[in-house]
Design a protein around this motif. Structure first.
Motif, PDB file in Angstrom:
ATOM      1  N   TYR A  34     -53.967 -30.077  46.467  1.00  0.00           N
ATOM      2  CA  TYR A  34     -54.528 -31.255  47.361  1.00  0.00           C
ATOM      3  C   TYR A  34     -54.212 -32.439  46.568  1.00  0.00           C
ATOM      4  CZ  TYR A  34     -57.803 -33.276  50.851  1.00  0.00           C
ATOM      5  OH  TYR A  34     -58.166 -34.087  51.953  1.00  0.00           O
ATOM      6  N   GLU A  35     -53.029 -33.011  46.940  1.00  0.00           N
ATOM      7  CA  GLU A  35     -52.237 -33.992  46.012  1.00  0.00           C
ATOM      8  C   GLU A  35     -51.787 -35.023  46.716  1.00  0.00           C
ATOM      9  OE1 GLU A  35     -51.883 -33.983  42.480  1.00  0.00           O
ATOM     10  OE2 GLU A  35     -52.198 -31.944  41.881  1.00  0.00           O
ATOM     11  N   LYS A  36     -51.468 -36.092  46.275  1.00  0.00           N
ATOM     12  CA  LYS A  36     -50.548 -37.040  46.908  1.00  0.00           C
ATOM     13  C   LYS A  36     -49.072 -36.897  46.191  1.00  0.00           C
ATOM     14  CE  LYS A  36     -53.600 -40.956  47.737  1.00  0.00           C
ATOM     15  NZ  LYS A  36     -54.299 -42.342  47.643  1.00  0.00           N
ATOM     16  N   ALA A  37     -48.051 -36.620  47.146  1.00  0.00           N
ATOM     17  CA  ALA A  37     -46.700 -36.621  46.822  1.00  0.00           C
ATOM     18  C   ALA A  37     -46.184 -37.798  45.967  1.00  0.00           C
ATOM     19  CB  ALA A  37     -45.867 -36.510  48.021  1.00  0.00           C
ATOM     20  N   GLU A  38     -46.847 -38.897  46.053  1.00  0.00           N
ATOM     21  CA  GLU A  38     -46.539 -40.042  45.170  1.00  0.00           C
ATOM     22  C   GLU A  38     -46.985 -39.851  43.971  1.00  0.00           C
ATOM     23  OE1 GLU A  38     -48.450 -40.928  48.285  1.00  0.00           O
ATOM     24  OE2 GLU A  38     -49.684 -42.620  47.752  1.00  0.00           O
ATOM     25  N   MET A  39     -48.113 -39.573  43.853  1.00  0.00           N
ATOM     26  CA  MET A  39     -48.543 -38.962  42.478  1.00  0.00           C
ATOM     27  C   MET A  39     -47.691 -37.977  41.649  1.00  0.00           C
ATOM     28  SD  MET A  39     -50.691 -41.453  41.521  1.00  0.00           S
ATOM     29  CE  MET A  39     -51.756 -42.528  42.290  1.00  0.00           C
ATOM     30  N   ILE A  78     -42.773 -26.375  35.652  1.00  0.00           N
ATOM     31  CA  ILE A  78     -42.966 -25.449  36.660  1.00  0.00           C
ATOM     32  C   ILE A  78     -44.352 -25.832  37.410  1.00  0.00           C
ATOM     33  CG2 ILE A  78     -44.141 -23.238  36.861  1.00  0.00           C
ATOM     34  CD1 ILE A  78     -42.455 -22.323  34.201  1.00  0.00           C
ATOM     35  N   TYR A  79     -44.117 -25.780  38.866  1.00  0.00           N
ATOM     36  CA  TYR A  79     -45.308 -26.255  39.477  1.00  0.00           C
ATOM     37  C   TYR A  79     -46.087 -24.934  39.932  1.00  0.00           C
ATOM     38  CZ  TYR A  79     -44.229 -31.249  39.732  1.00  0.00           C
ATOM     39  OH  TYR A  79     -44.058 -32.375  39.348  1.00  0.00           O
ATOM     40  N   LEU A  80     -47.373 -24.808  39.799  1.00  0.00           N
ATOM     41  CA  LEU A  80     -48.067 -23.593  40.147  1.00  0.00           C
ATOM     42  C   LEU A  80     -49.193 -24.029  41.187  1.00  0.00           C
ATOM     43  CD1 LEU A  80     -48.573 -20.452  39.470  1.00  0.00           C
ATOM     44  CD2 LEU A  80     -49.923 -21.452  37.611  1.00  0.00           C
ATOM     45  N   PRO A  81     -48.877 -24.360  42.345  1.00  0.00           N
ATOM     46  CA  PRO A  81     -49.740 -24.670  43.313  1.00  0.00           C
ATOM     47  C   PRO A  81     -50.505 -23.570  44.096  1.00  0.00           C
ATOM     48  CG  PRO A  81     -47.712 -25.128  44.483  1.00  0.00           C
ATOM     49  CD  PRO A  81     -47.430 -24.414  42.821  1.00  0.00           C
ATOM     50  N   ASP A  82     -51.669 -23.805  44.564  1.00  0.00           N
ATOM     51  CA  ASP A  82     -52.225 -23.039  45.690  1.00  0.00           C
ATOM     52  C   ASP A  82     -51.658 -23.288  47.032  1.00  0.00           C
ATOM     53  OD1 ASP A  82     -53.941 -21.800  43.502  1.00  0.00           O
ATOM     54  OD2 ASP A  82     -55.415 -23.043  43.845  1.00  0.00           O
ATOM     55  N   LEU A  83     -51.743 -22.582  47.933  1.00  0.00           N
ATOM     56  CA  LEU A  83     -51.647 -23.086  49.351  1.00  0.00           C
ATOM     57  C   LEU A  83     -52.800 -22.000  49.996  1.00  0.00           C
ATOM     58  CD1 LEU A  83     -50.720 -24.662  51.456  1.00  0.00           C
ATOM     59  CD2 LEU A  83     -48.905 -23.011  52.129  1.00  0.00           C
ATOM     60  N   LYS A  84     -53.976 -22.662  49.817  1.00  0.00           N
ATOM     61  CA  LYS A  84     -55.083 -21.753  50.310  1.00  0.00           C
ATOM     62  C   LYS A  84     -55.061 -21.562  51.983  1.00  0.00           C
ATOM     63  CE  LYS A  84     -57.865 -23.537  46.595  1.00  0.00           C
ATOM     64  NZ  LYS A  84     -58.029 -22.273  45.833  1.00  0.00           N
ATOM     65  N   TYR A  85     -54.918 -22.389  52.468  1.00  0.00           N
ATOM     66  CA  TYR A  85     -55.344 -22.334  54.224  1.00  0.00           C
ATOM     67  C   TYR A  85     -54.237 -22.809  54.884  1.00  0.00           C
ATOM     68  CZ  TYR A  85     -59.734 -23.077  52.138  1.00  0.00           C
ATOM     69  OH  TYR A  85     -60.903 -23.255  51.030  1.00  0.00           O
ATOM     70  N   CYS A  86     -53.850 -22.341  56.130  1.00  0.00           N
ATOM     71  CA  CYS A  86     -53.148 -23.121  57.057  1.00  0.00           C
ATOM     72  C   CYS A  86     -53.952 -23.621  58.023  1.00  0.00           C
ATOM     73  CB  CYS A  86     -52.028 -22.065  58.017  1.00  0.00           C
ATOM     74  SG  CYS A  86     -50.459 -21.966  57.324  1.00  0.00           S
ATOM     75  N   SER A  87     -55.178 -23.172  58.267  1.00  0.00           N
ATOM     76  CA  SER A  87     -55.953 -23.547  59.246  1.00  0.00           C
ATOM     77  C   SER A  87     -56.794 -24.799  58.741  1.00  0.00           C
ATOM     78  CB  SER A  87     -57.115 -22.425  59.514  1.00  0.00           C
ATOM     79  OG  SER A  87     -58.315 -23.165  60.212  1.00  0.00           O
ATOM     80  N   ALA A 129     -47.102 -31.641  49.478  1.00  0.00           N
ATOM     81  CA  ALA A 129     -47.088 -31.829  47.868  1.00  0.00           C
ATOM     82  C   ALA A 129     -46.240 -30.773  47.452  1.00  0.00           C
ATOM     83  CB  ALA A 129     -48.577 -31.568  47.453  1.00  0.00           C
ATOM     84  N   ILE A 130     -46.212 -29.593  47.999  1.00  0.00           N
ATOM     85  CA  ILE A 130     -45.416 -28.731  47.771  1.00  0.00           C
ATOM     86  C   ILE A 130     -43.905 -28.832  47.944  1.00  0.00           C
ATOM     87  CG2 ILE A 130     -44.659 -26.060  48.281  1.00  0.00           C
ATOM     88  CD1 ILE A 130     -47.608 -25.495  48.564  1.00  0.00           C
ATOM     89  N   GLU A 131     -43.656 -29.693  48.994  1.00  0.00           N
ATOM     90  CA  GLU A 131     -42.296 -29.961  49.398  1.00  0.00           C
ATOM     91  C   GLU A 131     -41.830 -31.002  48.153  1.00  0.00           C
ATOM     92  OE1 GLU A 131     -41.948 -31.622  53.429  1.00  0.00           O
ATOM     93  OE2 GLU A 131     -40.020 -32.645  52.916  1.00  0.00           O
ATOM     94  N   GLU A 132     -42.659 -31.845  47.640  1.00  0.00           N
ATOM     95  CA  GLU A 132     -42.315 -32.743  46.543  1.00  0.00           C
ATOM     96  C   GLU A 132     -41.979 -31.758  45.235  1.00  0.00           C
ATOM     97  OE1 GLU A 132     -41.229 -35.671  45.799  1.00  0.00           O
ATOM     98  OE2 GLU A 132     -41.616 -35.831  43.798  1.00  0.00           O
ATOM     99  N   MET A 133     -42.841 -30.640  44.941  1.00  0.00           N
ATOM    100  CA  MET A 133     -42.618 -29.867  43.813  1.00  0.00           C
ATOM    101  C   MET A 133     -41.327 -29.277  43.937  1.00  0.00           C
ATOM    102  SD  MET A 133     -46.444 -28.433  43.877  1.00  0.00           S
ATOM    103  CE  MET A 133     -47.943 -29.373  43.957  1.00  0.00           C
ATOM    104  N   VAL A 134     -40.700 -28.807  45.262  1.00  0.00           N
ATOM    105  CA  VAL A 134     -39.578 -27.995  45.369  1.00  0.00           C
ATOM    106  C   VAL A 134     -38.581 -29.076  44.972  1.00  0.00           C
ATOM    107  CG1 VAL A 134     -38.282 -26.506  46.769  1.00  0.00           C
ATOM    108  CG2 VAL A 134     -40.719 -26.133  46.652  1.00  0.00           C
ATOM    109  N   ARG A 135     -38.702 -30.230  45.748  1.00  0.00           N
ATOM    110  CA  ARG A 135     -37.550 -31.041  45.384  1.00  0.00           C
ATOM    111  C   ARG A 135     -37.274 -31.223  43.904  1.00  0.00           C
ATOM    112  NH1 ARG A 135     -36.638 -35.885  43.781  1.00  0.00           N
ATOM    113  NH2 ARG A 135     -38.815 -36.438  43.137  1.00  0.00           N
ATOM    114  N   GLN A 136     -38.513 -31.536  43.007  1.00  0.00           N
ATOM    115  CA  GLN A 136     -38.026 -31.708  41.681  1.00  0.00           C
ATOM    116  C   GLN A 136     -37.647 -30.218  41.074  1.00  0.00           C
ATOM    117  OE1 GLN A 136     -41.682 -33.221  39.383  1.00  0.00           O
ATOM    118  NE2 GLN A 136     -42.253 -34.661  41.175  1.00  0.00           N
ATOM    119  N   CYS A 137     -38.002 -29.142  41.586  1.00  0.00           N
ATOM    120  CA  CYS A 137     -37.727 -27.949  40.732  1.00  0.00           C
ATOM    121  C   CYS A 137     -37.138 -26.988  41.793  1.00  0.00           C
ATOM    122  CB  CYS A 137     -38.908 -27.152  40.332  1.00  0.00           C
ATOM    123  SG  CYS A 137     -39.777 -28.255  39.237  1.00  0.00           S
TER     124      CYS A 137
END
Ligand code: SF4
Length: 306
Positions: free
Chosen positions: A145-150, A160-169, A189-197
């Motif tokens: 639960y992050e801002k991509a710009e941060m 290494i990014y280790l995010p949760d994806l808790k829900y789709c709903s 946020a995950i899209e930005e993480m994958v862009r970096q890694c």
């Protein structure tokens, strides 16, 4: 490099509370501007590619900007309390020393657990530690639960990014985490993480040097949403990320009477979810063996290592 964070009108995360943390006010994450952490030490209970021979060098930060009602670390996440969550107040200078001490103890990496609301302290601490010899990978362990710009400010500092994806709903995200637009926010946020890694990189010992591992904690009675999470992740990223399916859900006192969350996940529920991931074609994945749904796996928040 220096960054300007306006903690007198805090908008560090998607909650956009606008409180003056410099003056001691607290928003959803329940902590002022000063950095408070609950424990630092070597942690064996992470994905095998993160623990090496001695463990992951985890720093557990107090407070949380997501605040799930079922949180197993609720004592330090603190979103259900008025007073500050327990922990030790430390400076960015001391945090950089803690990183180096963990490396000297043989940590496979530095694992920043729930870091989002302290980015203004963590970034300078990482820069200082890097300048003074920190060479192991840095893991950013987040609810997403992050801002991509941060997150963009972490480029080159986090390996290494280790995010949760808790829900789709979004309905579940509101009911369990009071988090508006969770899926839209976390997926960006995950899209930005994958862009970096963009690709996983593992060394000859199978230890991750760079990449993204997305965790999903399977909740009892919520198989459909868990399937939707796995489907989204695999269809979007394929084997460019690792997917880690967790079975360690532990009913905490706050949800003991909840109609769905008051019990542990059954083995059958977890096995069906793992089978579904396999049927999708997931190969870069981690699953857990039985017996992890136990409060004894929760660390003691005694300020050790700080
Ligand atoms: S970091 Fe904390 S105070 Fe700042 S916007 Fe997020 S929840 Fe609110």
């Amino acid at each position: 490099m220096s960054y300007i964070f306006n903690l007198s009108n805090c908008t560090l995360c998607p909650r956009n509370c606008g409180v003056n943390r410099e003056a001691g006010q607290t928003g959803f994450c329940r902590v002022p501007s000063q950095l408070i952490a609950a424990r630092a030490g070597l942690l064996a209970y992470e994905e095998p590619c993160l623990v090496g021979s001695k463990g992951s060098g985890a720093v557990f930060f107090s407070g949380c900007n997501l605040g799930c009602i079922f949180c197993q670390n609720h004592e330090i996440s603190g979103t259900d309390r008025k007073e500050l969550p327990p922990g030790k107040q430390i400076t960015a200078q001391r945090l950089s020393e803690v990183f180096l001490e963990l490396q000297a103890q043989g940590a496979a990496n530095i694992n920043l657990v729930t870091p989002t609301h302290y980015l203004h302290r963590i970034i300078p601490a990482l820069e200082k530690a890097r300048a003074e010899g920190l060479s192991v990978p840095v893991v950013y362990n987040t609810s997403a639960y992050e801002k991509a710009e941060m997150l963009r400010l972490l480029e080159g500092l986090v390996d290494i990014y280790l995010p949760d994806l808790k829900y789709c709903s979004d309905a579940l995200a509101m009911e369990y985490s009071r988090a508006p637009h969770y899926f839209e926010t976390a997926s960006a946020a995950i899209e930005e993480m994958v862009r970096q890694c963009p690709e996983p990189l593992l060394d000859d010992d199978g230890q991750m040097r760079r990449g993204v591992i997305v965790r999903h904690l399977a909740l009892p009675g919520h198989e459909e949403d868990s399937r939707a999470v796995l489907r989204y992740l695999f269809k979007t990223y394929g084997d460019r990320i690792f997917i880690s399916i967790l079975n360690q859900y532990t009913p905490m006192p706050a949800v003991k009477k909840h109609p769905l969350l008051s019990r542990a996940l059954t083995e059958e529920e977890y096995d069906r979810l793992v089978d579904y991931a396999i049927s999708l074609g997931v190969e870069n994945g981690y699953i857990q063996e039985g017996g992890t749904a136990d409060e004894s796996f929760i660390p003691v928040w005694d300020g050790s290592g700080l």
